[in-house]
Design an enzyme around this catalytic site. Structure first.
Site, PDB file in Angstrom:
ATOM      1  N   CYS A   2      50.126  47.584  38.875  1.00 25.89           N
ATOM      2  CA  CYS A   2      51.220  47.605  37.697  1.00 25.89           C
ATOM      3  C   CYS A   2      51.440  46.211  37.126  1.00 25.89           C
ATOM      4  O   CYS A   2      51.348  45.208  37.979  1.00 25.89           O
ATOM      5  CB  CYS A   2      52.490  47.836  38.324  1.00 25.89           C
ATOM      6  SG  CYS A   2      52.621  49.401  38.965  1.00 25.89           S
ATOM      7  N   ARG A  27      45.514  46.156  35.831  1.00 20.74           N
ATOM      8  CA  ARG A  27      46.353  46.154  37.214  1.00 20.74           C
ATOM      9  C   ARG A  27      46.808  47.764  37.412  1.00 20.74           C
ATOM     10  O   ARG A  27      47.250  48.027  38.308  1.00 20.74           O
ATOM     11  CB  ARG A  27      47.397  45.467  37.179  1.00 20.74           C
ATOM     12  CG  ARG A  27      47.222  43.814  36.908  1.00 20.74           C
ATOM     13  CD  ARG A  27      48.310  42.947  36.646  1.00 20.74           C
ATOM     14  NE  ARG A  27      49.198  43.203  38.056  1.00 20.74           N
ATOM     15  CZ  ARG A  27      49.166  42.302  38.966  1.00 20.74           C
ATOM     16  NH1 ARG A  27      48.105  41.309  39.021  1.00 20.74           N
ATOM     17  NH2 ARG A  27      49.825  42.315  39.966  1.00 20.74           N
ATOM     18  N   TRP A  74      50.540  51.538  37.621  1.00 19.41           N
ATOM     19  CA  TRP A  74      49.720  52.301  38.908  1.00 19.41           C
ATOM     20  C   TRP A  74      50.710  52.969  39.955  1.00 19.41           C
ATOM     21  O   TRP A  74      51.478  52.649  40.408  1.00 19.41           O
ATOM     22  CB  TRP A  74      48.855  51.229  39.633  1.00 19.41           C
ATOM     23  CG  TRP A  74      48.015  51.882  40.539  1.00 19.41           C
ATOM     24  CD1 TRP A  74      46.590  52.360  40.222  1.00 19.41           C
ATOM     25  CD2 TRP A  74      48.282  52.098  41.872  1.00 19.41           C
ATOM     26  NE1 TRP A  74      46.030  52.858  41.521  1.00 19.41           N
ATOM     27  CE2 TRP A  74      46.793  52.851  42.477  1.00 19.41           C
ATOM     28  CE3 TRP A  74      49.178  52.215  43.010  1.00 19.41           C
ATOM     29  CZ2 TRP A  74      46.756  53.024  43.629  1.00 19.41           C
ATOM     30  CZ3 TRP A  74      48.915  52.385  44.142  1.00 19.41           C
ATOM     31  CH2 TRP A  74      47.634  53.091  44.608  1.00 19.41           C
ATOM     32  N   ASN A 100      57.029  45.992  39.564  1.00 21.62           N
ATOM     33  CA  ASN A 100      55.829  46.406  40.254  1.00 21.62           C
ATOM     34  C   ASN A 100      55.926  46.082  41.791  1.00 21.62           C
ATOM     35  O   ASN A 100      56.520  45.061  42.189  1.00 21.62           O
ATOM     36  CB  ASN A 100      54.750  45.010  39.860  1.00 21.62           C
ATOM     37  CG  ASN A 100      53.507  44.844  40.770  1.00 21.62           C
ATOM     38  OD1 ASN A 100      52.912  43.760  40.743  1.00 21.62           O
ATOM     39  ND2 ASN A 100      52.948  45.906  41.289  1.00 21.62           N
ATOM     40  N   GLY A 101      55.484  47.245  42.705  1.00 19.33           N
ATOM     41  CA  GLY A 101      56.140  46.780  44.145  1.00 19.33           C
ATOM     42  C   GLY A 101      56.422  48.375  44.537  1.00 19.33           C
ATOM     43  O   GLY A 101      56.392  49.408  43.890  1.00 19.33           O
ATOM     44  N   GLU A 489      28.541  48.168  50.112  1.00 21.04           N
ATOM     45  CA  GLU A 489      28.995  47.764  48.942  1.00 21.04           C
ATOM     46  C   GLU A 489      28.429  48.680  47.737  1.00 21.04           C
ATOM     47  O   GLU A 489      29.174  49.133  46.952  1.00 21.04           O
ATOM     48  CB  GLU A 489      28.579  46.349  48.901  1.00 21.04           C
ATOM     49  CG  GLU A 489      28.755  45.795  47.463  1.00 21.04           C
ATOM     50  CD  GLU A 489      30.367  45.695  47.043  1.00 21.04           C
ATOM     51  OE1 GLU A 489      31.415  46.237  47.821  1.00 21.04           O
ATOM     52  OE2 GLU A 489      30.793  45.653  45.725  1.00 21.04           O
ATOM     53  N   LYS A 493      30.568  50.939  45.197  1.00 23.49           N
ATOM     54  CA  LYS A 493      30.356  50.850  44.038  1.00 23.49           C
ATOM     55  C   LYS A 493      30.228  52.334  43.277  1.00 23.49           C
ATOM     56  O   LYS A 493      30.771  52.598  42.186  1.00 23.49           O
ATOM     57  CB  LYS A 493      29.308  49.914  43.419  1.00 23.49           C
ATOM     58  CG  LYS A 493      29.405  48.567  43.545  1.00 23.49           C
ATOM     59  CD  LYS A 493      30.048  47.660  42.628  1.00 23.49           C
ATOM     60  CE  LYS A 493      31.421  47.582  42.944  1.00 23.49           C
ATOM     61  NZ  LYS A 493      32.023  46.763  44.001  1.00 23.49           N
ATOM     62  N   GLU A 496      33.417  54.331  43.511  1.00 22.05           N
ATOM     63  CA  GLU A 496      34.546  53.878  42.646  1.00 22.05           C
ATOM     64  C   GLU A 496      34.186  54.099  41.150  1.00 22.05           C
ATOM     65  O   GLU A 496      35.185  54.758  40.453  1.00 22.05           O
ATOM     66  CB  GLU A 496      34.611  52.203  42.754  1.00 22.05           C
ATOM     67  CG  GLU A 496      34.757  51.728  43.901  1.00 22.05           C
ATOM     68  CD  GLU A 496      35.025  50.089  43.838  1.00 22.05           C
ATOM     69  OE1 GLU A 496      36.264  49.393  43.773  1.00 22.05           O
ATOM     70  OE2 GLU A 496      33.878  49.627  43.693  1.00 22.05           O
ATOM     71  N   HIS A 512      22.214  59.149  63.801  1.00 24.15           N
ATOM     72  CA  HIS A 512      23.344  59.526  64.839  1.00 24.15           C
ATOM     73  C   HIS A 512      24.262  60.148  63.940  1.00 24.15           C
ATOM     74  O   HIS A 512      25.241  60.314  64.351  1.00 24.15           O
ATOM     75  CB  HIS A 512      23.894  58.426  65.456  1.00 24.15           C
ATOM     76  CG  HIS A 512      22.962  57.759  66.318  1.00 24.15           C
ATOM     77  ND1 HIS A 512      22.127  58.355  67.413  1.00 24.15           N
ATOM     78  CD2 HIS A 512      22.149  56.588  66.167  1.00 24.15           C
ATOM     79  CE1 HIS A 512      21.480  57.416  68.031  1.00 24.15           C
ATOM     80  NE2 HIS A 512      21.148  56.640  67.274  1.00 24.15           N
ATOM     81  N   LYS A 611      42.870  47.061  39.694  1.00 31.29           N
ATOM     82  CA  LYS A 611      41.775  45.762  40.314  1.00 31.29           C
ATOM     83  C   LYS A 611      42.473  45.058  41.453  1.00 31.29           C
ATOM     84  O   LYS A 611      42.034  44.575  42.237  1.00 31.29           O
ATOM     85  CB  LYS A 611      41.654  45.046  39.341  1.00 31.29           C
ATOM     86  CG  LYS A 611      40.715  43.787  39.554  1.00 31.29           C
ATOM     87  CD  LYS A 611      39.595  43.593  38.574  1.00 31.29           C
ATOM     88  CE  LYS A 611      38.645  42.533  39.126  1.00 31.29           C
ATOM     89  NZ  LYS A 611      37.765  43.242  40.046  1.00 31.29           N
TER      90      LYS A 611
HETATM   91  C1  G6P Z   1      41.063  46.575  44.832  1.00 27.04           C
HETATM   92  C2  G6P Z   1      39.711  46.488  44.123  1.00 27.04           C
HETATM   93  C3  G6P Z   1      38.632  45.960  44.629  1.00 27.04           C
HETATM   94  C4  G6P Z   1      38.762  44.875  45.687  1.00 27.04           C
HETATM   95  C5  G6P Z   1      40.048  44.877  46.443  1.00 27.04           C
HETATM   96  C6  G6P Z   1      40.547  43.558  47.052  1.00 27.04           C
HETATM   97  O1  G6P Z   1      40.684  47.772  45.829  1.00 27.04           O
HETATM   98  O2  G6P Z   1      39.767  47.624  43.321  1.00 27.04           O
HETATM   99  O3  G6P Z   1      37.564  45.790  43.784  1.00 27.04           O
HETATM  100  O4  G6P Z   1      37.600  44.577  45.952  1.00 27.04           O
HETATM  101  O5  G6P Z   1      41.213  45.249  45.657  1.00 27.04           O
HETATM  102  O6  G6P Z   1      40.713  42.573  46.001  1.00 27.04           O
HETATM  103  P1  G6P Z   1      40.966  41.208  45.992  1.00 27.04           P
HETATM  104  O7  G6P Z   1      41.521  40.597  44.648  1.00 27.04           O
HETATM  105  O8  G6P Z   1      41.916  40.698  47.320  1.00 27.04           O
HETATM  106  O9  G6P Z   1      39.435  40.481  46.363  1.00 27.04           O
END
Ligand code: G6P
Length: 616
Positions: A2, A27, A74, A100-101, A489, A493, A496, A512, A611
């Site tokens: 948010c 956000r 969000w 936001n929160g 990772e 990716k 996501e 396994h 994000k």
């Molecule tokens: C969210 C984002 C990720 C990020 C994670 C941690 O889930 O979508 O891309 O890695 O938060 O964010 P930070 O800002 O703490 O690295």
């Protein structure tokens, strides 16, 4: 998550509210809205979907006014509907709020307010707060000379359990905004005869570079020419004005189609910036200006705890591998969200390090606070200067990667990994790593940006491979040792941004369980380096081939594969083991990116994600 923007000043508020929201859209982008206060009351616009929908609405029905608040959402409480979009207006029409929160005790609040005659038109927790503010306002018409608006917000906040960053308008105080925070970031931007409120500095990019960071438990009264900050306990706060640097061009997309693509290609620069000025004069170790912990103290450390969320957690896993290998210090990696509630026993000589691109992730912040509460020194690797985490830790390392706008982290990840390698080198050199090994390590680090550029140069080839795999709905990412976190990772990716089911696994562990998924419908991507386990990984590839699985391999260019074993080979330069994870990340990012593009996905704003995650 948010984003909040508030404006009070001489200009048309809606222009700045919209501009700020566009910059904060990373956000959250479920809905967007704004309220502007006019002599005739509130003008309200709310739209589901992107800020652009709101902008279109405001364009066709302009909202003139010099004070306003806006929000990009969000969703937490209540579905993605216009009724649940912010701002929310109290049922008596006096207050408007953006939030936001999460208000954890909103249900009790709501029951109480329903009994008092307040009504609700949304399913949000926020509406309970705005009505509670209205309740306190109506209850105490006199406030002993105090600002009644501020007092009502302050008193309402005393009842809130949970987190908030809020900006509030009051119909009876047309030139003022009250802002407050607890757990969700909020800053005041100071302009000339105008002031702004925002979730972060990027929203201020067009207006000012002078900011005040609100702290948890603080409340600000902001008008066009003044600002005053108090605590929720009504104590005056002496504010500190920070000068921030924001390069507007860093927010521009330029010739790229997406921010993710831009940020992937920015990695040589980001990595270079992560290293600038950070090597000793004899080039045998790293040095950091902001650790605030002396070498003697660091030598006493006999355990390191790394904490983070999401992609940053994967950076922790690589760092664990590097520190254990090069500094021989035992490292444990924890999800911040688990650590904060797990009460894990920590030895007194433990150093806690959190990694966070945004510096605002609530779980990471809570983990650092928990560690500090227990008396541990906490360091951070973070990208956003002045972020809450950066301000609360004892010391740390800034990434200097530049703003990362794409929701899927790319350049921030590789820069975290590189800094992890530099920390491993630094700690290693404080212990048993020799001068010559240190020099070789530094040389390798310095080569990283060029090697990354080499991989970026084969992006067309990776794009062509991606086209052949874009229709698959399942993927395995497999790697061993320092490649295992990169496999995780890579899978993250792809999930996501492409909504393709993908799992990252240690290559040998595949048999396994995940091997049950292998078929002609589920390709496997192997991350392969040379060295002692090369032949073992070859066997793992054979096992997949034997089950008709397609195989993509990302491998150091010195690795040789038997004919017919690999369907698609992406070669990356051979390099020092410490920087292999960075180099191997690049094709993984590109592959995911191009697959998402081929599938027509909204790469920079994948569904359901945000994000910066500032709710638990
Ligand atoms: C969210 C984002 C990720 C990020 C994670 C941690 O889930 O979508 O891309 O890695 O938060 O964010 P930070 O800002 O703490 O690295």
């Amino acid at each position: 998550m948010c984003g909040i923007v508030g404006y009070v000043g001489a200009h048309n508020a809606s222009d700045y509210l919209l501009d700020g929201l566009k910059r904060l859209e990373y956000r959250g982008y479920d809905s967007a809205g704004m309220a502007v206060l006019t002599p005739d009351g509130y003008r309200l616009a709310r739209k589901t979907g992107r800020v652009s929908n709101l902008a279109t609405a405001v364009q066709s029905a302009p909202m003139p006014g010099r004070v306003g608040i806006s929000h990009t959402r969000w969703a937490t409480h209540g579905g993605v509907t216009e009724a649940n979009a912010h701002p929310h207006i109290s049922s008596d029409g006096v207050f408007a709020i953006v939030h936001n929160g999460v208000i954890e005790n909103y249900a009790n609040m709501k029951n109480f307010l329903l009994q008092k005659g307040y009504t609700f038109s949304s399913q949000t927790d926020t509406e309970a707060l705005v009505n509670l503010i209205a309740y306190h306002y109506a209850k105490e018409p006199e406030n002993n000379g105090k600002n009644r608006f501020v007092e009502s917000v302050r008193k309402a906040l005393l009842h809130v359990q949970g987190t908030y960053g809020i900006a509030v308008l009051c119909k009876d105080h047309p030139g003022e905004i009250v802002a407050a925070r607890k757990g969700s970031p909020l800053i005041i931007g100071l302009g000339d005869n105008e002031n702004l409120i925002a979730s972060d500095a990027s929203a201020l990019a067009l207006k000012t570079s002078r900011v005040i960071y609100l702290k948890d438990g603080e409340l600000a009264l902001v008008s066009d020419r003044s600002h005053r900050v108090i605590t929720t306990d009504d104590e005056t706060v002496q504010t500190v004005v920070h000068q921030i640097e924001i390069g507007l061009e860093e927010y521009e997309l330029g010739d790229f189609r997406h921010y993710m693509e831009k940020e992937i290609f920015e990695q040589p620069t980001a990595l270079h910036n992560a290293m600038r000025g950070r090597f000793s004069d004899d080039s045998s170790t790293a040095r950091f200006g902001g650790l605030n912990i002396d070498p003697h103290e660091l030598r006493q450390i006999d355990r390191i705890l790394l904490c983070a969320c999401g992609t940053a957690w994967h950076a922790c896993l690589v760092t664990e591998y590097l520190i254990e290998k090069y500094a021989r210090i035992p490292v444990e990696v924890e999800y911040a969200s688990e650590f904060r509630y797990r009460n894990s026993p920590l030895d007194k000589n433990t150093l806690v390090v959190v990694i966070s691109q945004s510096g605002e992730t609530i779980d990471t912040l809570a983990a650092l606070r928990e560690a500090k509460r227990k008396g541990f020194k906490v360091m951070a690797i973070t990208n956003v200067v002045g972020s809450t985490i950066a301000r609360e830790v004892d010391g740390g390392v800034y990434q200097h990667a530049g703003p990362e706008i794409g929701v899927a982290s790319t350049k921030a990840f590789t820069s975290q990994v590189l800094i992890g390698a530099m920390i491993a080198l630094y700690l290693g050199r404080l212990r048993d790593m020799s001068y010559s090994d240190g020099v070789a390590f530094v040389e390798a680090l310095k080569m990283t940006p060029d090697l990354v550029s080499e991989v970026l140069n084969i992006s067309d080839k990776i794009h062509a491979i991606a086209k052949n795999y874009a229709h698959y709905e399942d993927f395995l990412f497999l790697g061993r040792q320092n490649m295992f976190p990169i496999a995780l990772e890579g899978a993250l990716k792809l999930k996501e941004i492409s909504y393709v089911h993908a799992e990252g696994y240690p290559a040998a562990e595949m048999k396994h369980g995940p091997i049950a998924l292998v078929s002609e419908k589920c390709p496997s991507l192997f991350l392969v380096t040379d060295g002692e386990i090369f032949s073992k990984t070859l066997s793992n590839i054979q096992e997949v081939k034997a089950r008709k699985g397609k195989v993509i391999v990302i491998a150091s260019d010195c690795c040789e594969f038997p004919d017919g074993l690999v369907d698609d080979l992406i070669q990356i330069p051979s390099c020092h083991d410490a920087i292999q994870p960075v180099i191997a990340s690049i094709p993984v990012q590109l592959l995911s990116y191009y697959i998402a593009v081929e599938r027509g996905c909204d790469v920079d704003k994948p569904r359901n994600l945000a994000k910066s995650v500032t709710v638990e």
